[in-house]
Motif scaffolding. Structure first.
Motif, PDB file in Angstrom:
ATOM      1  N   UNK A  64       0.157   3.209  15.440  1.00 13.58           N
ATOM      2  CA  UNK A  64       1.203   3.464  14.840  1.00 13.58           C
ATOM      3  C   UNK A  64       1.774   2.321  13.833  1.00 13.58           C
ATOM      4  N   UNK A  65       1.463   1.324  14.394  1.00  8.53           N
ATOM      5  CA  UNK A  65       1.747  -0.148  13.577  1.00  8.53           C
ATOM      6  C   UNK A  65       1.088  -0.087  12.304  1.00  8.53           C
ATOM      7  N   UNK A  66      -0.659   0.104  12.560  1.00  7.24           N
ATOM      8  CA  UNK A  66      -1.091   0.337  11.429  1.00  7.24           C
ATOM      9  C   UNK A  66      -0.974   1.205  10.325  1.00  7.24           C
ATOM     10  N   UNK A  67      -0.565   2.351  10.829  1.00 10.41           N
ATOM     11  CA  UNK A  67      -0.151   3.570  10.069  1.00 10.41           C
ATOM     12  C   UNK A  67       1.052   3.335   9.139  1.00 10.41           C
ATOM     13  N   UNK A  68       1.871   2.637   9.835  1.00  8.37           N
ATOM     14  CA  UNK A  68       3.380   2.319   9.261  1.00  8.37           C
ATOM     15  C   UNK A  68       3.015   1.307   8.125  1.00  8.37           C
ATOM     16  N   UNK A  69       2.151   0.309   8.488  1.00 10.09           N
ATOM     17  CA  UNK A  69       1.917  -0.804   7.622  1.00 10.09           C
ATOM     18  C   UNK A  69       1.087  -0.091   6.240  1.00 10.09           C
ATOM     19  N   UNK A  70       0.032   0.643   6.392  1.00  8.10           N
ATOM     20  CA  UNK A  70      -0.662   1.151   5.305  1.00  8.10           C
ATOM     21  C   UNK A  70       0.186   1.889   4.631  1.00  8.10           C
ATOM     22  N   UNK A  71       1.195   2.797   5.196  1.00 10.09           N
ATOM     23  CA  UNK A  71       1.996   3.555   4.299  1.00 10.09           C
ATOM     24  C   UNK A  71       3.006   3.061   3.640  1.00 10.09           C
ATOM     25  N   UNK A  72       3.697   1.760   4.280  1.00  7.09           N
ATOM     26  CA  UNK A  72       4.594   0.947   3.387  1.00  7.09           C
ATOM     27  C   UNK A  72       3.803   0.378   2.247  1.00  7.09           C
ATOM     28  N   UNK A  73       2.667  -0.301   2.482  1.00 11.00           N
ATOM     29  CA  UNK A  73       1.983  -1.174   1.495  1.00 11.00           C
ATOM     30  C   UNK A  73       1.489  -0.296   0.440  1.00 11.00           C
ATOM     31  N   UNK A  77       2.550  -0.055  -3.403  1.00 12.17           N
ATOM     32  CA  UNK A  77       1.798  -0.360  -4.552  1.00 12.17           C
ATOM     33  C   UNK A  77       1.333   0.741  -5.495  1.00 12.17           C
ATOM     34  N   UNK A  78       1.475   2.140  -4.808  1.00 14.16           N
ATOM     35  CA  UNK A  78       1.440   3.358  -5.773  1.00 14.16           C
ATOM     36  C   UNK A  78       2.524   3.536  -6.748  1.00 14.16           C
ATOM     37  N   UNK A  79       3.648   3.417  -6.317  1.00 15.51           N
ATOM     38  CA  UNK A  79       4.862   3.177  -7.067  1.00 15.51           C
ATOM     39  C   UNK A  79       5.031   2.267  -8.170  1.00 15.51           C
ATOM     40  N   UNK A  80       4.611   0.905  -7.765  1.00 22.72           N
ATOM     41  CA  UNK A  80       4.184  -0.150  -8.615  1.00 22.72           C
ATOM     42  C   UNK A  80       3.635   0.368  -9.790  1.00 22.72           C
ATOM     43  N   UNK A  81       2.416   0.820  -9.422  1.00 23.07           N
ATOM     44  CA  UNK A  81       1.590   1.270 -10.485  1.00 23.07           C
ATOM     45  C   UNK A  81       2.187   2.305 -11.522  1.00 23.07           C
ATOM     46  N   UNK A  82       2.430   3.239 -10.860  1.00 20.63           N
ATOM     47  CA  UNK A  82       3.329   4.239 -11.935  1.00 20.63           C
ATOM     48  C   UNK A  82       4.378   3.960 -12.712  1.00 20.63           C
ATOM     49  N   UNK A  83       5.224   2.957 -12.029  1.00 16.93           N
ATOM     50  CA  UNK A  83       6.287   2.472 -12.895  1.00 16.93           C
ATOM     51  C   UNK A  83       5.912   1.413 -13.801  1.00 16.93           C
ATOM     52  N   UNK A  84       4.821   0.754 -13.680  1.00 20.35           N
ATOM     53  CA  UNK A  84       4.157  -0.055 -14.585  1.00 20.35           C
ATOM     54  C   UNK A  84       3.594   0.779 -15.709  1.00 20.35           C
ATOM     55  N   UNK A  85       3.022   1.825 -15.441  1.00 18.51           N
ATOM     56  CA  UNK A  85       2.623   2.959 -16.482  1.00 18.51           C
ATOM     57  C   UNK A  85       3.482   3.304 -17.400  1.00 18.51           C
ATOM     58  N   UNK A 133       6.654   8.027 -13.869  1.00 16.74           N
ATOM     59  CA  UNK A 133       7.043   7.255 -12.744  1.00 16.74           C
ATOM     60  C   UNK A 133       7.027   7.622 -11.238  1.00 16.74           C
ATOM     61  N   UNK A 134       7.453   9.077 -11.094  1.00 16.90           N
ATOM     62  CA  UNK A 134       7.464   9.683 -10.001  1.00 16.90           C
ATOM     63  C   UNK A 134       6.537  10.939  -9.669  1.00 16.90           C
ATOM     64  N   UNK A 135       6.304  11.639 -10.834  1.00 22.93           N
ATOM     65  CA  UNK A 135       5.522  12.962 -10.579  1.00 22.93           C
ATOM     66  C   UNK A 135       4.344  12.809  -9.993  1.00 22.93           C
ATOM     67  N   UNK A 136       3.326  11.820 -10.322  1.00 20.71           N
ATOM     68  CA  UNK A 136       2.172  11.788  -9.656  1.00 20.71           C
ATOM     69  C   UNK A 136       2.084  11.583  -8.067  1.00 20.71           C
TER      70      UNK A 136
END
Length: 579
Positions: A64-73, A77-85, A133-136
């Protein structure tokens, strides 16, 4: 990204690797978001047992802890990449639009109006945020999480999984219908009403003085009608789509889904489920519905972004004024028109125009309002191309002269002058960026502007729009100073002193006569007294040159020029003070 169109896809091509990386990271984050829920379901089963707890409990906690950490990170990161694009794409798109818009014919801008240009350059570019920024990431969540969740639930209990699929399927069907052609006309009418409301509000805000001075002029009434129209269209859209949208929201809400899962577990026809399975269904069905709900909330924004992308694609696909493959340089400072015809759409503006401006001479262009005077000057500057005939500068067709070369050959002063957000010195030196301050002041002095600028706290370093607000007459004098400082051998002056007072007008006429000596000048004028000195006067009426000659020659003829002269002289006499 097929929604973007070919031109926008070309701009997006350098960022595809980052977008695909964002999609991959979001896929990992989406799967990881399910792990804590699965772990919690198994922990619920373990906690039912009497102490000591089973050895595998800590493994579920760690999962549960590992899944939560992977999900948050991963999500971050995914939103950072799409918003940078998104940020980089918008920057490139604005640059591409600026380069493209400055090469479009002025008729395109006239049809669109200032609000339309603002919509393309700002509103439509910002609207792409939802697409990029959000659709992908939203699409990954929409496809991957429900499928992965349904696969796990199907493995856990196939009968209950199929039972839980029913409200989700109905929700997807409802959102699909809301976005279908069945409601498209209502949505288009609602959006059109919104655009009209924005346009009328802009007109209202830009003309507050006129609205207060002339409350019956119709601006306020037009705004009130736009508000009523929007209210009607929005109410109609809500009445048609509101009930269905509310039903879908209820179907996908947490209380209803939890109740549906419990109801399915209690039905006698379905297999019995344990506590762990029931907890898994209660947690995961909601997780499966969340992307569907997000699709519903983002569908309107996504559709708006798609329409904006189509409008931007249409702009970028509009053919600009063509650059010559083998450009030629003007040979002298002459201007000539041969059998020129030009129309706005199907409405003729200029017909059978033939004229020649000899190098170093002054030609005045006069006539009633709407005769086509400003359009004729715009054709010389190649703000648009003729429909037939030729416009020659220096003996060369303007279509065979490179834009940069033509701009260096012409100095323009138009009736509605403007200033960039630069220092006043930079504004005057736009044609001659390397000019010294002494040269700039000499041009400003000739344009009756030096004393006004020197009275400012920062003088010529004052920023237009920030440190000083120039009046209409001062903006015209700034444009005249700019033209006098330039080295262009041809000057096009469209009502250059229309906003100045009589004293400054006489001084400016003298400056344009003496300071621009040796240059070819075309002066579009309304006040005939200001162009009596011109070697050639062309009288334009209904898009045709009806008279030509000097001031004395035209006064000797029975024609439009003598009629206009007598009307203006009569008006001047009537305005004389009575003793």
């Amino acid at each position: 990204m097929n929604l973007l169109g070919p031109e926008l896809q070309v701009l997006l091509r350098p960022f595809r690797a980052r977008l695909w990386l964002a999609v991959a990271v979001q896929a990992i984050a989406g799967i990881s978001s399910l792990l804590p829920l699965i772990a919690l379901a198994h922990l619920a089963d373990s906690l039912q047992q009497a102490p000591p707890l089973a050895p595998g409990v800590m493994n579920w906690v760690l999962l549960a802890v590992l899944g939560s950490a992977l999900w948050l990170c991963g999500q971050t990161l995914a939103l950072h990449l799409t918003h940078g694009v998104d940020a980089d794409l918008c920057e490139r798109l604005r640059v591409r639009l600026a380069e493209h818009l400055q090469r479009l014919p002025l008729g395109w801008f006239a049809r669109l109006g200032p609000e339309g240009v603002t919509r393309y350059a700002e509103q439509d570019v910002r609207a792409l945020h939802q697409l990029v920024g959000h659709a992908p990431t939203d699409l990954v969540n929409l496809l991957l999480i429900p499928l992965a969740t349904f696969g796990y639930l199907l493995w856990s209990d196939s009968a209950l999984a199929l039972w839980c699929l029913l409200p989700l399927a109905l929700g997807v069907l409802g959102y699909w219908r809301l976005g279908s052609a069945h409601y498209r006309e209502d949505v288009e009418q609602r959006n059109a009403a919104v655009q009209q409301l924005f346009s009328d509000y802009s007109q209202f805000a830009a003309n507050l003085r006129l609205v207060r001075q002339f409350p019956g002029a119709g601006v306020q009434r037009s705004l009130q009608q736009a508000v009523q129209r929007f209210d009607q269209r929005f109410s109609h859209w809500v009445s048609r789509a509101g009930q269905q949208a509310a039903l879908v929201q209820v179907l996908l809400s947490a209380p209803w889904l939890l109740a549906w899962v419990v109801l399915g577990a209690l039905l006698p026809g379905l297999s019995e489920v344990g506590a762990a399975q029931l907890c898994a269904f209660l947690l995961l069905v909601r997780a499966m519905a969340a992307p569907v709900l997000a699709m519903g909330h983002g569908l309107d924004a996504l559709n708006s972004a798609r329409v904006s992308a189509q409008r931007l694609q249409a702009v970028l696909s509009t053919p600009p004024l063509a650059e010559p493959e083998a450009p030629q340089a003007p040979r002298d400072a002459s201007v000539e028109m041969r059998e020129v015809y030009f129309a706005h759409g199907q409405v003729p503006v200029l017909s059978a125009i033939n004229l020649r401006l000899e190098p170093g001479t002054t030609t005045a262009l006069v006539g009633p309002s709407g005769a086509g005077k400003s359009t004729l000057a715009g054709l010389i500057a190649r703000f648009m191309d003729v429909d037939s005939g030729q416009v020659l500068v220096g003996g060369v067709d303007v279509r065979q002269i490179a834009s940069a070369q033509l701009q260096r050959h012409l100095a323009l002063v138009f009736q509605h002058a403007g200033a960039l957000r630069l220092s006043l010195a930079q504004n005057i030196a736009l044609y001659q960026p390397d000019a010294s301050l002494a040269q700039i002041r000499e041009a400003a002095r000739a344009a009756c502007l030096d004393s006004r600028i020197m009275a400012l706290a920062k003088g010529y370093a004052s920023i237009a729009g920030d440190d000083v607000q120039l009046s209409g007459g001062e903006l015209q004098r700034l444009a005249i100073a700019r033209a006098l400082l330039s080295s262009a051998p041809i000057m096009l002056l469209d009502e250059p002193t229309s906003a100045t007072d009589p004293h400054n007008e006489r001084a400016l006429r003298m400056a344009l006569h003496e300071g621009a000596a040796g240059r070819t000048r075309l002066i579009v004028a309304h006040r005939l007294q200001s162009i009596c000195h011109a070697e050639q006067i062309l009288v334009l009426n209904q898009g045709r040159i009806v008279q030509r000659g000097s001031h004395q020659q035209l006064l000797a003829m029975d024609g439009l020029y003598r009629q206009l002269w007598r009307e203006q002289m009569s008006d001047a006499e009537q305005m004389e003070p009575v003793s």
